[in-house]
Write a protein that holds these residues in place. Sequence first.
Motif, short mmCIF file in Angstrom:
data_model
loop_
_atom_site.label_atom_id
_atom_site.label_comp_id
_atom_site.label_asym_id
_atom_site.label_seq_id
_atom_site.Cartn_x
_atom_site.Cartn_y
_atom_site.Cartn_z
N GLU A 1 0.82 -1.22 0.00
CA GLU A 1 0.00 0.00 0.00
C GLU A 1 0.85 1.27 0.00
O GLU A 1 0.33 2.37 0.15
N ARG A 2 2.15 1.13 -0.13
CA ARG A 2 3.03 2.30 -0.01
C ARG A 2 3.83 2.51 -1.29
O ARG A 2 4.08 1.57 -2.04
N ASP A 3 4.23 3.77 -1.49
CA ASP A 3 5.23 4.07 -2.51
C ASP A 3 6.59 3.80 -1.89
O ASP A 3 6.96 4.46 -0.92
N VAL A 4 7.31 2.83 -2.44
CA VAL A 4 8.57 2.41 -1.82
C VAL A 4 9.75 2.97 -2.62
O VAL A 4 9.81 2.82 -3.85
N ILE A 5 10.68 3.60 -1.91
CA ILE A 5 11.90 4.12 -2.55
C ILE A 5 13.10 3.46 -1.89
O ILE A 5 13.35 3.66 -0.69
N VAL A 6 13.82 2.66 -2.65
CA VAL A 6 15.07 2.05 -2.17
C VAL A 6 16.20 3.07 -2.39
O VAL A 6 16.29 3.67 -3.46
N VAL A 7 17.01 3.28 -1.34
CA VAL A 7 18.00 4.36 -1.37
C VAL A 7 19.40 3.81 -1.12
O VAL A 7 19.63 3.10 -0.14
N ASP A 8 20.32 4.11 -2.02
CA ASP A 8 21.72 3.68 -1.86
C ASP A 8 22.57 4.61 -2.71
O ASP A 8 22.24 4.83 -3.88
N PRO A 9 23.65 5.20 -2.20
CA PRO A 9 24.39 6.16 -3.02
C PRO A 9 25.01 5.57 -4.28
O PRO A 9 25.14 6.26 -5.27
N MET A 10 25.45 4.29 -4.25
CA MET A 10 26.25 3.78 -5.36
C MET A 10 25.55 2.64 -6.10
O MET A 10 25.18 1.63 -5.51
N LEU A 11 25.39 2.80 -7.40
CA LEU A 11 24.88 1.71 -8.25
C LEU A 11 26.04 1.28 -9.15
O LEU A 11 26.29 1.88 -10.19
N ALA A 12 26.79 0.27 -8.68
CA ALA A 12 28.01 -0.15 -9.38
C ALA A 12 27.70 -1.36 -10.27
O ALA A 12 27.19 -1.19 -11.38
#
Length: 209
Positions: free
Chosen positions: A124-135
């Motif tokens: 039921e939520r808008d989910v935002i996955v957060v991480d500075p680096m996408l390697a």
Amino acid sequence: MGTIHVMEHPLIEHKLTLMRDKRTGTKEFRALLQEVAMLMAYELTRSLPLAEVTIETPVTNAQFRVIAGKTLALVPVLRAGLGMLDGILNLIPAAKVGHVGLYRDHDTLQPVEYYCKLPSNLQERDVIVVDPMLATGGSASAALTVVKRHGAVHPKLMVLVAVPEGIKKIQTDHPDVDIYTAAIDEGLNEKGYIVPGLGDAGDRLYGTF
Ligand code: PRP
Ligand code: URA
């Protein structure tokens, strides 16, 4: 296929340049990451839906708009994702927060999961996955798999620096996921570090060199 949003803003670019400088120490790096995360959250939330409500002002009743729809759930990937959390919460203090603990094995570069605690009713939520680096994208992909396993529908991914390899991995594993990044760098070196990048985000954030 998910969309890639490169968040171009002079303040974001300026602060990211300072973070890339190897002379920038832990205290300043930490502050800059929070500031950039707040600016990115401002841009990312630009498209949130609004709904009309009637408000009684001291003068009269009138219709105004407030943010409608689902409550947000932020999911920082431990450790370095934590460095972006407070910046986002400054703007969205009512967001729920989950944590997914993952580290990248130094030899295999494969993500190893060690912790997971998520808010209820993720569907039921808008989910935002957060991480500075996408390697390589291994960690973010694994985090997205975890939140989906707990019910998240079309989660978003917010990173500071991405490379084409990581973007491709997310597009392959999670074609429904939109990626929000401040920059797309050249690629990875032989040790799996982003080039030019900013080094190991977790180590620079917490001073664990
Ligand atoms: C860093 C970063 C990402 C991951 C990215 O975490 O915060 O989670 O590497 O690399 P990938 O895209 O190749 O998976 P790290 O494994 O260094 O753990 P830490 O945050 O605990 O320092
Ligand atoms: N993780 C980091 O923290 N930095 C990189 O450059 C790659 C993965």
